[in-house]
Design an enzyme around this catalytic site. Structure first.
Site, PDB file in Angstrom:
ATOM      1  N   GLU A 284       0.930  -3.657  32.124  1.00  0.00           N
ATOM      2  CA  GLU A 284       1.558  -3.938  33.417  1.00  0.00           C
ATOM      3  C   GLU A 284       0.579  -3.774  34.568  1.00  0.00           C
ATOM      4  O   GLU A 284       0.684  -4.464  35.580  1.00  0.00           O
ATOM      5  CB  GLU A 284       2.787  -3.045  33.646  1.00  0.00           C
ATOM      6  CG  GLU A 284       3.936  -3.243  32.670  1.00  0.00           C
ATOM      7  CD  GLU A 284       4.452  -4.676  32.570  1.00  0.00           C
ATOM      8  OE1 GLU A 284       4.215  -5.477  33.497  1.00  0.00           O
ATOM      9  OE2 GLU A 284       5.078  -4.993  31.547  1.00  0.00           O
TER      10      GLU A 284
ATOM     11  N   GLU B 124      11.937  -6.673  30.926  1.00  0.00           N
ATOM     12  CA  GLU B 124      10.807  -7.399  30.324  1.00  0.00           C
ATOM     13  C   GLU B 124      11.186  -8.849  30.076  1.00  0.00           C
ATOM     14  O   GLU B 124      10.390  -9.766  30.266  1.00  0.00           O
ATOM     15  CB  GLU B 124      10.401  -6.765  28.987  1.00  0.00           C
ATOM     16  CG  GLU B 124       9.934  -5.326  29.073  1.00  0.00           C
ATOM     17  CD  GLU B 124       8.537  -5.162  29.645  1.00  0.00           C
ATOM     18  OE1 GLU B 124       7.929  -6.157  30.087  1.00  0.00           O
ATOM     19  OE2 GLU B 124       8.054  -4.026  29.654  1.00  0.00           O
TER      20      GLU B 124
ATOM     21  N   GLU C  60       4.634 -10.045  27.436  1.00  0.00           N
ATOM     22  CA  GLU C  60       6.041  -9.681  27.671  1.00  0.00           C
ATOM     23  C   GLU C  60       6.835  -9.792  26.368  1.00  0.00           C
ATOM     24  O   GLU C  60       7.756  -9.011  26.129  1.00  0.00           O
ATOM     25  CB  GLU C  60       6.676 -10.550  28.759  1.00  0.00           C
ATOM     26  CG  GLU C  60       5.976 -10.542  30.130  1.00  0.00           C
ATOM     27  CD  GLU C  60       5.768  -9.171  30.758  1.00  0.00           C
ATOM     28  OE1 GLU C  60       6.240  -8.151  30.213  1.00  0.00           O
ATOM     29  OE2 GLU C  60       5.101  -9.118  31.813  1.00  0.00           O
TER      30      GLU C  60
ATOM     31  N   HIS D 209      -0.908  -7.008  34.920  1.00  0.00           N
ATOM     32  CA  HIS D 209       0.034  -7.989  35.469  1.00  0.00           C
ATOM     33  C   HIS D 209       0.136  -7.844  36.980  1.00  0.00           C
ATOM     34  O   HIS D 209       0.105  -8.828  37.714  1.00  0.00           O
ATOM     35  CB  HIS D 209       1.427  -7.829  34.837  1.00  0.00           C
ATOM     36  CG  HIS D 209       1.441  -8.008  33.349  1.00  0.00           C
ATOM     37  ND1 HIS D 209       2.552  -7.775  32.582  1.00  0.00           N
ATOM     38  CD2 HIS D 209       0.464  -8.375  32.479  1.00  0.00           C
ATOM     39  CE1 HIS D 209       2.258  -8.001  31.303  1.00  0.00           C
ATOM     40  NE2 HIS D 209       1.003  -8.366  31.222  1.00  0.00           N
TER      41      HIS D 209
ATOM     42  N   TYR E  91      11.672  -2.736  18.055  1.00  0.00           N
ATOM     43  CA  TYR E  91      11.101  -1.748  17.129  1.00  0.00           C
ATOM     44  C   TYR E  91      11.686  -0.354  17.375  1.00  0.00           C
ATOM     45  O   TYR E  91      12.067   0.353  16.429  1.00  0.00           O
ATOM     46  CB  TYR E  91       9.581  -1.756  17.316  1.00  0.00           C
ATOM     47  CG  TYR E  91       8.798  -0.805  16.431  1.00  0.00           C
ATOM     48  CD1 TYR E  91       8.874  -0.874  15.043  1.00  0.00           C
ATOM     49  CD2 TYR E  91       7.957   0.142  17.006  1.00  0.00           C
ATOM     50  CE1 TYR E  91       8.125  -0.012  14.245  1.00  0.00           C
ATOM     51  CE2 TYR E  91       7.201   1.000  16.219  1.00  0.00           C
ATOM     52  CZ  TYR E  91       7.292   0.930  14.838  1.00  0.00           C
ATOM     53  OH  TYR E  91       6.553   1.776  14.062  1.00  0.00           O
TER      54      TYR E  91
ATOM     55  N   GLU F  59       7.550  -5.293  38.364  1.00  0.00           N
ATOM     56  CA  GLU F  59       6.514  -4.711  37.509  1.00  0.00           C
ATOM     57  C   GLU F  59       5.743  -3.600  38.217  1.00  0.00           C
ATOM     58  O   GLU F  59       5.210  -2.710  37.561  1.00  0.00           O
ATOM     59  CB  GLU F  59       5.536  -5.804  37.049  1.00  0.00           C
ATOM     60  CG  GLU F  59       6.223  -6.912  36.297  1.00  0.00           C
ATOM     61  CD  GLU F  59       5.237  -7.865  35.636  1.00  0.00           C
ATOM     62  OE1 GLU F  59       4.670  -8.719  36.347  1.00  0.00           O
ATOM     63  OE2 GLU F  59       5.032  -7.757  34.424  1.00  0.00           O
TER      64      GLU F  59
HETATM   65 MN    MN Z   1       4.580  -7.471  32.771  1.00  0.00          MN
HETATM   66 FE    FE Z   2       5.981  -6.190  30.463  1.00  0.00          FE
END
Ligand code: MN
Ligand code: FE
Length: 329
Positions: free
Chosen positions: A210, A72, A103, A213, A112, A176
């Site tokens: 994604e 990422e 991202e 993306h 997290y 990706e």
């Molecule tokens: Mn991405």
């Molecule tokens: Fe991502």
């Protein structure tokens, strides 16, 4: 007005929008807003600290968190440090900023998860050095785009545009679009068995992002091809096919190593087949003949998640995407 590298218009003047598709990706991204902290991790923590998971399942979780945490960040860096300079159309830049933010959200997911599950950060980030299959995937993508990192690189010739296309294929299609997908399948397979459900849900949100993306990357590649006659030669297309074939091999090695036994009722062979199925899909999006002819071994995954939605993105976005953190496909 060309999409790349232009001084023919003011990059600070976004209206009137010329590339409506870029604007639509931006709006779809905004409608998908989420943050990892919305997702409770209590059950994951008890499962992780107890004996709910087998050793193989634990390894699979660690490897996927390890791989995604570096991937990422590589993707975000590529947007900001490489693409943003050359993709000058303001509405495309607006989407690149949106993507870069997403991202950052994805990177935050791994912070997290690390915090809540009590991972040692050195251990998680060290996965990149310790696991050759992860290192190979990252290096494969980074090597593809090295020309762009050269300080002296500018886009003047068709060959220079081809270098940029290679970067776009490397990050949007391979990283990706292919390298993320065996990991998605594994984490969603675990979730399907009620294991690490919070972590799995975060992967679902990431997968939804994604798929936008990848869609943006494909449309950007198409637009650049349209605006740069002669850039997509037969030789370049063969190179793309070869890159994707090599990427499939690397992803299959990763899948077999990350998932050595039949965990989750899913076998390593099925993951390998899933990678081929996804790769054919990516080739199809680029208008390149499919290479594998593999069926989807996990139909539940495409029903549940992104693939149909990717396909119908523009027809269905009004009903499929909604504000807030709700995860409705
Ligand atoms: Mn991405
Ligand atoms: Fe991502």
């Amino acid at each position: 007005m060309p999409i790349l590298n232009t001084n023919q218009h003011d990059p600070n003047k976004i209206l009137p929008i010329e590339y409506d598709w870029a604007r639509e990706y931006y709006e779809a991204g905004v409608n998908n807003n989420w943050v990892p902290e919305e997702i409770p991790m209590q059950d994951d923590v008890s499962q992780w600290e107890g004996d709910a998971l087998t050793d193989s399942e634990r390894q699979l979780v660690e490897w996927n968190l390890g791989f995604f945490s570096t991937a990422e960040s590589l993707t975000a860096n590529n947007i900001v440090l490489a693409l943003y300079e050359y993709v000058t159309a303001p509405e495309c830049r607006q989407y690149l900023l949106r993507q870069a933010y997403e991202e950052a959200i994805h990177t935050d997911t791994f912070i997290y998860c690390c915090d809540s599950l009590g991972f040692d950060p050195e251990y998680m980030y060290g996965m990149y050095d310790r696991v050759p299959a992860i290192e190979q995937k990252d290096e494969f993508v980074v090597e593809l785009t090295q020309v762009l990192d050269d300080d002296g690189f500018t886009i003047e010739s068709t060959a220079d545009v081809r270098e940029l296309l290679r970067d776009l294929v490397g990050f949007y299609i391979v990283m990706e679009g292919i390298f993320f997908y065996a990991g998605f399948a594994m984490m969603l397979g675990l979730k399907r068995q009620n294991k690490m459900v919070g972590t799995g849900q975060q992967f679902e949100y990431i997968m939804r992002d994604e798929s936008l993306h990848v869609g943006f990357g494909v449309d950007l590649i198409d637009q650049i091809r349209t605006e740069t006659p002669g850039v997509w030669t037969d030789a370049f297309e063969s190179e793309v096919v070869e890159l994707i074939t090599e990427a499939v091999e690397l992803e299959q090695i990763y899948a077999r190593e990350a998932c050595p036994d039949d965990v989750l009722g899913m076998s390593a062979e099925q993951f390998a087949q899933y990678v081929e199925y996804i790769a054919d899909r990516r080739l199809g999006q680029l208008g390149v003949p499919e290479q594998f002819g593999s069926e989807n071994p996990f139909p539940w995954l495409s029903e549940q998640t992104d693939l149909n939605k990717e396909k119908n993105f523009f027809e269905t976005q009004v009903t499929e995407y909604q504000s807030g953190g709700s995860l409705e496909w």
